[in-house]
Design an enzyme around this catalytic site. Structure first.
Site, PDB file in Angstrom:
ATOM      1  N   TRP A   1       0.791  -1.222   0.000  1.00  0.00           N
ATOM      2  CA  TRP A   1       0.000   0.000   0.000  1.00  0.00           C
ATOM      3  C   TRP A   1       0.824   1.273   0.000  1.00  0.00           C
ATOM      4  O   TRP A   1       0.296   2.363  -0.272  1.00  0.00           O
ATOM      5  CB  TRP A   1      -0.887   0.021   1.262  1.00  0.00           C
ATOM      6  CG  TRP A   1      -0.100  -0.340   2.495  1.00  0.00           C
ATOM      7  CD1 TRP A   1      -0.007  -1.570   3.070  1.00  0.00           C
ATOM      8  CD2 TRP A   1       0.752   0.527   3.261  1.00  0.00           C
ATOM      9  NE1 TRP A   1       0.844  -1.533   4.160  1.00  0.00           N
ATOM     10  CE2 TRP A   1       1.319  -0.261   4.297  1.00  0.00           C
ATOM     11  CE3 TRP A   1       1.075   1.880   3.193  1.00  0.00           C
ATOM     12  CZ2 TRP A   1       2.200   0.269   5.237  1.00  0.00           C
ATOM     13  CZ3 TRP A   1       1.961   2.400   4.123  1.00  0.00           C
ATOM     14  CH2 TRP A   1       2.501   1.593   5.133  1.00  0.00           C
TER      15      TRP A   1
ATOM     16  N   LYS B   1      -2.998  -8.562  -7.151  1.00  0.00           N
ATOM     17  CA  LYS B   1      -3.561  -8.660  -5.811  1.00  0.00           C
ATOM     18  C   LYS B   1      -2.930  -7.522  -5.014  1.00  0.00           C
ATOM     19  O   LYS B   1      -1.776  -7.602  -4.616  1.00  0.00           O
ATOM     20  CB  LYS B   1      -3.248 -10.014  -5.174  1.00  0.00           C
ATOM     21  CG  LYS B   1      -4.012 -10.286  -3.858  1.00  0.00           C
ATOM     22  CD  LYS B   1      -3.351  -9.616  -2.681  1.00  0.00           C
ATOM     23  CE  LYS B   1      -4.125  -9.877  -1.391  1.00  0.00           C
ATOM     24  NZ  LYS B   1      -3.993  -8.792  -0.418  1.00  0.00           N
ATOM     25  N   HIS B   2      -3.702  -6.455  -4.813  1.00  0.00           N
ATOM     26  CA  HIS B   2      -3.163  -5.286  -4.123  1.00  0.00           C
ATOM     27  C   HIS B   2      -3.442  -5.393  -2.624  1.00  0.00           C
ATOM     28  O   HIS B   2      -4.199  -6.253  -2.166  1.00  0.00           O
ATOM     29  CB  HIS B   2      -3.790  -4.011  -4.688  1.00  0.00           C
ATOM     30  CG  HIS B   2      -2.851  -2.848  -4.746  1.00  0.00           C
ATOM     31  ND1 HIS B   2      -1.854  -2.649  -3.800  1.00  0.00           N
ATOM     32  CD2 HIS B   2      -2.744  -1.806  -5.614  1.00  0.00           C
ATOM     33  CE1 HIS B   2      -1.185  -1.554  -4.101  1.00  0.00           C
ATOM     34  NE2 HIS B   2      -1.701  -1.020  -5.195  1.00  0.00           N
TER      35      HIS B   2
ATOM     36  N   SER C   1       6.246  -7.658   3.010  1.00  0.00           N
ATOM     37  CA  SER C   1       6.952  -8.029   4.227  1.00  0.00           C
ATOM     38  C   SER C   1       7.783  -9.292   4.036  1.00  0.00           C
ATOM     39  O   SER C   1       7.565 -10.067   3.098  1.00  0.00           O
ATOM     40  CB  SER C   1       5.951  -8.265   5.365  1.00  0.00           C
ATOM     41  OG  SER C   1       5.176  -9.432   5.105  1.00  0.00           O
TER      42      SER C   1
ATOM     43  N   GLU D   1      10.761  -8.219  -3.393  1.00  0.00           N
ATOM     44  CA  GLU D   1      11.345  -6.992  -2.842  1.00  0.00           C
ATOM     45  C   GLU D   1      10.709  -6.822  -1.470  1.00  0.00           C
ATOM     46  O   GLU D   1       9.534  -6.498  -1.349  1.00  0.00           O
ATOM     47  CB  GLU D   1      11.056  -5.798  -3.753  1.00  0.00           C
ATOM     48  CG  GLU D   1      11.921  -4.584  -3.429  1.00  0.00           C
ATOM     49  CD  GLU D   1      11.237  -3.584  -2.525  1.00  0.00           C
ATOM     50  OE1 GLU D   1      11.505  -3.624  -1.300  1.00  0.00           O
ATOM     51  OE2 GLU D   1      10.446  -2.780  -3.019  1.00  0.00           O
ATOM     52  N   LEU D   2      11.513  -7.075  -0.435  1.00  0.00           N
ATOM     53  CA  LEU D   2      10.989  -7.162   0.917  1.00  0.00           C
ATOM     54  C   LEU D   2      11.440  -5.963   1.754  1.00  0.00           C
ATOM     55  O   LEU D   2      11.637  -4.877   1.233  1.00  0.00           O
ATOM     56  CB  LEU D   2      11.391  -8.502   1.531  1.00  0.00           C
ATOM     57  CG  LEU D   2      11.063  -9.725   0.641  1.00  0.00           C
ATOM     58  CD1 LEU D   2      11.544 -11.009   1.284  1.00  0.00           C
ATOM     59  CD2 LEU D   2       9.578  -9.793   0.323  1.00  0.00           C
TER      60      LEU D   2
ATOM     61  N   CYS E   1      10.432   1.110   1.904  1.00  0.00           N
ATOM     62  CA  CYS E   1      11.472   0.087   2.096  1.00  0.00           C
ATOM     63  C   CYS E   1      12.863   0.684   1.947  1.00  0.00           C
ATOM     64  O   CYS E   1      13.797   0.260   2.627  1.00  0.00           O
ATOM     65  CB  CYS E   1      11.287  -1.054   1.094  1.00  0.00           C
ATOM     66  SG  CYS E   1       9.745  -1.959   1.290  1.00  0.00           S
TER      67      CYS E   1
END
Length: 456
Positions: A132, A156-157, A209, A230-231, A264
Site C-alpha cells: 500500500w 492482488k493489491h 513483508s 522486494e521485501l 522500504c
C-alpha cells in the site's frame, strides 16, 4: 474471502467506502480470461504493446490530479508526493515504451552452429502482489516491463487500497488495453495463496513483508514458479567526517520522513562517524522540528499520517522497546493527539545492537542514530543487518565514497545522494530484502524465457 474491503482516510480515520470481495466464480473467470488472452497478447507486435504503455502514460498525466487525490485520501501520502508518484508511473511507461524493443531483441551468440541466438519470450500470466505504501508506483514498476514483454498480469493489491487497485484496472482499459491483459483481483491473502499455486500463473512478483515473501516463495517453489521478491529494508545512511553536513542533514530529513517514513528504501539507520555526530544530531533535530504534521491534502503539511492504526501501534512499540533498552530520545516518540493515525517525527540517539531500532525495520517517521568510531567501524555497522536493500554514504571524496559503496552489502548504494528507484536502473535487494530485480534491462528480463536457438 473477507466480508469486505475497507477504504479508510488515514488522516481522519473515517471510512470512505466498503467493497465486496470477488466471488470464487468471478476469480475463476478472471484467471481463465487472463490465460486465454496471454497467447494473443504475446503474439501482438512489441510496437503495439509499447503503444499501450504510451497511451497509459498519457492518461496518467491527464488524470494526475484526480489520481493523486485518490492516493492521498486512501493511503495518506502528501498530495505533492502523490502527484510525483503519478508522474513517475508515466515515466516508467515511457521508459519501457522507448526501450523494450531493443531490450528484448534477439542476442546473437557465436557457437558451433551456423547461427545461434537467445530469444526473449513471455512466460504467460503473471501475478503481482503489491503493498500500500506506493499504491500506484509499486504496481507500475512491475506491470510496465511485464506487459511490454508480452505477459498478461493479475494484481492482488493491499487490502487497504482497493480503490487505487480498481482505478488502475480502469486506467489500462481506458487506454485501450485488450480485455483481460491487466486485471485487479479483490481477494484476501489466503485466497491469493491459491492463485500463486494455480497452474495458469507462471511467475509472481511480490513487494511486501518478509513474512509474505517467505510464504509466497515457499508456495511458488513447490509449484516451480519464478518469483521476484522486494521485501523489507533498514537502509544505512553513513556520514563520514569529511561530508558536507548541511547537504547530508537536509537530505536525511527527506530520506527518512518522505511518505511518513513508510518506504522500504527510506534511510533508517543514520551511522555517524564520532567526530561529526554531535553536530549532525543537533542539525537533524532542528530540521525535524520544522516538519508540520497535518492534513496531507494541504500543501503546508510536510509530515503525513501513517496508513493504518495498527502500523502506528507497531511502530510505537518498537520505539518504546528501543528506549527501554537504552536508546536516547532526542525528539518525538509519541502518537499525536487528534483523529487519524499521525505519529510525531522521532529521533533516537545512541542506538545499539539488541534494540529494534538497530536490528528491525521501523516503518514510519523514526530515525535511528548509531555512532561509529571511524569509517571502518561505520562500514561494519552498515553491513551488520539481515537486510540488504539500499544504502548511502556521504563524503567529500567521491573516489573514497565509491570504494565505500562497493563494500556495502546491499542491492543499490548511493554516494552523496538519497537512495531512490529509477526506471533506467535495476532495483532490488539481497539477504532478507529479497532477490531478483525490477526496472532497467534486468527488470524486463526477469519474466521472460531466455530461449536458446541453435541452427545447424
Amino acid at each position: 474471502m473477507p466480508k469486505r474491503f475497507e477504504s479508510t482516510n488515514p488522516h481522519t480515520g473515517d471510512l470512505i467506502e466498503t467493497l465486496a470481495p470477488m466471488t470464487a466464480a468471478a476469480l475463476e473467470q478472471a484467471l481463465a480470461a487472463a490465460a486465454d488472452q496471454a497467447p494473443a497478447w504475446a503474439k501482438q507486435g512489441i510496437s503495439e504493446r509499447c503503444d499501450l504503455l504510451r497511451a497509459v502514460a498519457k492518461l496518467l498525466r491527464e488524470r494526475k490530479s484526480a489520481l493523486a487525490r485518490l492516493m492521498t485520501l486512501e493511503m495518506g501520502k502528501l498530495i505533492a508526493e502523490a502527484e510525483a508518484e503519478v508522474e513517475k508511473c508515466a515515466l516508467v511507461c515511457d521508459y519501457y515504451a522507448d526501450n523494450a524493443e531493443s531490450q528484448l531483441a534477439d542476442t546473437s551468440v557465436a557457437s558451433d552452429a551456423s547461427r545461434s541466438l537467445i530469444a526473449y519470450q513471455p512466460l504467460g500470466v503473471l501475478m503481482a502482489i503489491m503493498p500500500w505504501n506506493f499504491p500506484f508506483w509499486q504496481v507500475f514498476r512491475c506491470a510496465a516491463p511485464a506487459l511490454a514483454a508480452g505477459n498478461t498480469l493479475v494484481l492482488k493489491h493491499a487490502s487497504n487500497v482497493p480503490r487505487c487497485a480498481l482505478t488502475m484496472e480502469a486506467l489500462f482499459r481506458d487506454a485501450g488495453a485488450p480485455p483481460d491483459v491487466f486485471q485487479t483481483l479483490l481477494i484476501d491473502a489466503k485466497t491469493a495463496e491459491g492463485v500463486v499455486a494455480d497452474a495458469r500463473i507462471r511467475g509472481v512478483s511480490l513487494t511486501g513483508s518478509e513474512t509474505a515473501g517467505r510464504r509466497v516463495a515457499s508456495i511458488a517453489g513447490e509449484h516451480l514458479k519464478k518469483t521476484v521478491l522486494e521485501l523489507g529494508g533498514s537502509d544505512a545512511f553513513v556520514v563520514l567526517e569529511d561530508a558536507d553536513l548541511e547537504l547530508a542533514v537536509s537530505t536525511a530529513v527527506k530520506a527518512r520522513f518522505m511518505n511518513a517514513g513508510q518506504s522500504c528504501i527510506a534511510a533508517k539507520r543514520f551511522i555517524l562517524v564520532e567526530t561529526i555526530a554531535d553536530g549532525f544530531v543537533d542539525a537533524f533535530k532542528a530540521a525535524i522540528a520544522a516538519l508540520n504534521p497535518g492534513d496531507p491534502l494541504e500543501e503546508t503539511t510536510t509530515l503525513a499520517p501513517l496508513a493504518r492504526k495498527d502500523l502506528r501501534e507497531i511502530l510505537h512499540a518498537q520505539v518504546e522497546a528501543s528506549l527501554g533498552a537504552g536508546a536516547a530520545l532526542v525528539t518525538g516518540g509519541q502518537a499525536l493527539d487528534g483523529p487519524g493515525w499521525h505519529y510525531a517525527a522521532t529521533l533516537l540517539d545512541k542506538v545499539a545492537p539488541g534494540m529494534p531500532a538497530y536490528a528491525d525495520e521501523l516503518f514510519g517517521p523514526v530515525a535511528s542514530v548509531i555512532r561509529a568510531k571511524n569509517a571502518d567501524a561505520a562500514l561494519e555497522i552498515a553491513n551488520d543487518s539481515r537486510f540488504g536493500l539500499g544504502g548511502s554514504v556521504w563524503t567529500a571524496d567521491k573516489a573514497r565514497g565509491e570504494g565505500f559503496a562497493r563494500q556495502m552489502a546491499c542491492g543499490c548504494a548511493f554516494v552523496n545522494g538519497m537512495v531512490k528507484s529509477d526506471p533506467r536502473l535495476p532495483f532490488g535487494g539481497i539477504k532478507d530484502s529479497g532477490y531478483g530485480r525490477e526496472l532497467g534491462t534486468p527488470g524486463i528480463h526477469e519474466f521472460v524465457n531466455a530461449k536458446t536457438l541453435w541452427i545447424g
